[in-house]
Design a protein around this motif. Structure first.
Motif, PDB file in Angstrom:
ATOM      1  N   ILE A  91       0.872  -1.176   0.000  1.00  0.00           N
ATOM      2  CA  ILE A  91       0.000   0.000   0.000  1.00  0.00           C
ATOM      3  C   ILE A  91       0.906   1.222   0.000  1.00  0.00           C
ATOM      4  CG2 ILE A  91      -1.845   1.213   1.210  1.00  0.00           C
ATOM      5  CD1 ILE A  91      -2.401  -1.467   2.663  1.00  0.00           C
ATOM      6  N   ARG A  92       0.762   2.062  -0.999  1.00  0.00           N
ATOM      7  CA  ARG A  92       1.686   3.187  -1.117  1.00  0.00           C
ATOM      8  C   ARG A  92       0.947   4.481  -1.430  1.00  0.00           C
ATOM      9  NH1 ARG A  92       4.462   5.748  -5.129  1.00  0.00           N
ATOM     10  NH2 ARG A  92       3.936   4.259  -6.757  1.00  0.00           N
ATOM     11  N   TYR A  93       1.397   5.573  -0.791  1.00  0.00           N
ATOM     12  CA  TYR A  93       0.987   6.925  -1.159  1.00  0.00           C
ATOM     13  C   TYR A  93       2.254   7.754  -1.262  1.00  0.00           C
ATOM     14  CZ  TYR A  93      -0.893  11.597  -1.183  1.00  0.00           C
ATOM     15  OH  TYR A  93      -1.165  12.890  -1.535  1.00  0.00           O
ATOM     16  N   ALA A  94       2.511   8.291  -2.460  1.00  0.00           N
ATOM     17  CA  ALA A  94       3.748   9.036  -2.721  1.00  0.00           C
ATOM     18  C   ALA A  94       4.944   8.140  -2.373  1.00  0.00           C
ATOM     19  CB  ALA A  94       3.763  10.351  -1.954  1.00  0.00           C
ATOM     20  N   ASP A  95       5.811   8.579  -1.446  1.00  0.00           N
ATOM     21  CA  ASP A  95       6.984   7.768  -1.107  1.00  0.00           C
ATOM     22  C   ASP A  95       6.810   7.048   0.220  1.00  0.00           C
ATOM     23  OD1 ASP A  95       7.040   9.970   0.505  1.00  0.00           O
ATOM     24  OD2 ASP A  95       9.172  10.362   0.289  1.00  0.00           O
TER      25      ASP A  95
ATOM     26  N   ALA B 153      17.085  -3.556  -1.434  1.00  0.00           N
ATOM     27  CA  ALA B 153      17.886  -3.880  -2.619  1.00  0.00           C
ATOM     28  C   ALA B 153      17.434  -3.048  -3.820  1.00  0.00           C
ATOM     29  CB  ALA B 153      17.784  -5.371  -2.928  1.00  0.00           C
ATOM     30  N   TRP B 154      16.118  -2.913  -3.968  1.00  0.00           N
ATOM     31  CA  TRP B 154      15.612  -2.144  -5.109  1.00  0.00           C
ATOM     32  C   TRP B 154      16.003  -0.678  -5.001  1.00  0.00           C
ATOM     33  CZ3 TRP B 154      12.789   2.103  -6.224  1.00  0.00           C
ATOM     34  CH2 TRP B 154      12.345   2.245  -7.543  1.00  0.00           C
ATOM     35  N   THR B 155      15.832  -0.085  -3.830  1.00  0.00           N
ATOM     36  CA  THR B 155      16.146   1.329  -3.668  1.00  0.00           C
ATOM     37  C   THR B 155      17.638   1.594  -3.874  1.00  0.00           C
ATOM     38  OG1 THR B 155      16.287   0.989  -1.269  1.00  0.00           O
ATOM     39  CG2 THR B 155      14.213   1.829  -2.149  1.00  0.00           C
TER      40      THR B 155
ATOM     41  N   ARG C  24      17.972   5.604  -1.079  1.00  0.00           N
ATOM     42  CA  ARG C  24      18.228   4.921   0.180  1.00  0.00           C
ATOM     43  C   ARG C  24      17.033   5.117   1.100  1.00  0.00           C
ATOM     44  NH1 ARG C  24      20.145   8.260   4.343  1.00  0.00           N
ATOM     45  NH2 ARG C  24      20.603  10.413   3.737  1.00  0.00           N
ATOM     46  N   LEU C  25      16.758   4.090   1.866  1.00  0.00           N
ATOM     47  CA  LEU C  25      15.637   4.171   2.798  1.00  0.00           C
ATOM     48  C   LEU C  25      15.939   5.166   3.910  1.00  0.00           C
ATOM     49  CD1 LEU C  25      14.735   0.376   3.168  1.00  0.00           C
ATOM     50  CD2 LEU C  25      13.504   2.107   1.857  1.00  0.00           C
TER      51      LEU C  25
END
Length: 235
Positions: free
Chosen positions: A60-64, A85-87, A93-94
């Motif tokens: 579930i995502r809104y913007a970032d 890994a994806w970021t 970076r998280l």
């Protein structure tokens, strides 16, 4: 390049005007907190949405801001590793503090909501704002309602009504009990301003609630989250 992509590219490469300097080029990054941020985040993080879906995760995502729903702690750890890994591969970076694992019994959290498995409407599950969302509203109102606030009470109410209406527009799907506390808190902040003007010390007590009951605030035009919710349900 499509018209929308061309517009986004021009926006990101427009440069910035720094104090004491001329326009400086922007070679990486995006403006933070601007009205276009949700659109930029939606476009840039769209591949992450698809990757997590392919791997069987519900995200579930809104913007970032996003939540990945998992059945076990091990699955949650694996999902966090997938996102990290994806970021990293995308040059991102998280946030060093925000990412984490939480356990919910019979409910799940979205970026702004908590959704229970059983609710008061149609058995679909009750929704209510997360504590962080409720606190953000109070922090905003607290800045507008300091104890030494000047100006007439009607003027103060008109100013904060805009904030309350905007918050309600997003959280009107909440259960009423989650709105009632914020109504009471807002009234007490205004009562505290009145108490200060009357040279009374300490915090709001029963005296102010008797002298300035909820009905008095309704007559002053204060926007009530609970009342607005009842009217919305009936409409």
């Amino acid at each position: 390049m499509g018209k929308v992509m061309k517009l986004l590219s021009d926006y990101l490469e427009a440069g910035v005007l720094e104090t004491g300097k001329d326009w400086q080029p922007t070679e990486q990054g995006t403006p933070q907190g601007s009205v276009i941020s949700p659109l930029l985040s939606k476009h840039y993080l769209n591949p992450l949405d698809h990757q997590m879906a392919r791997k069987g995760y519900e995200m579930i995502r809104y913007a970032d801001d996003f939540v990945v729903c998992c059945r076990t702690a091990a699955e949650a750890q694996q999902a966090l590793a997938e996102v990290a890994a994806w970021t990293a591969a995308a040059g991102l970076r998280l946030h060093p503090v925000k990412p984490g694992l939480c356990r919910r019994q019979g409910r799940r959290a979205s970026p702004s909501w908590v959704i229970t498995s059983k609710g008061y409407q149609d058995g679909q599950g009750a929704k209510y704002p997360r504590a962080k969302s409720r606190q953000k509203l109070r922090d905003t109102l607290r800045q507008k309602l300091p104890r030494g606030r000047s100006g007439s009470i009607p003027d103060i109410i008109r100013e904060i009504n805009a904030t309350l209406k905007g918050w309600f527009g997003y959280f009107k799907y909440s259960r009423p009990s989650a709105l009632r506390d914020n109504d009471q808190w807002t009234r007490d902040r205004i009562r505290q301003i009145i108490r200060r003007r009357q040279k009374r010390r300490g915090m709001v007590r029963g005296r102010e609630r008797i002298e300035y009951p909820n009905r008095w605030f309704e007559m002053q035009g204060l926007f009530s989250l609970v009342k607005a919710h009842a009217q919305w349900i009936q409409s």
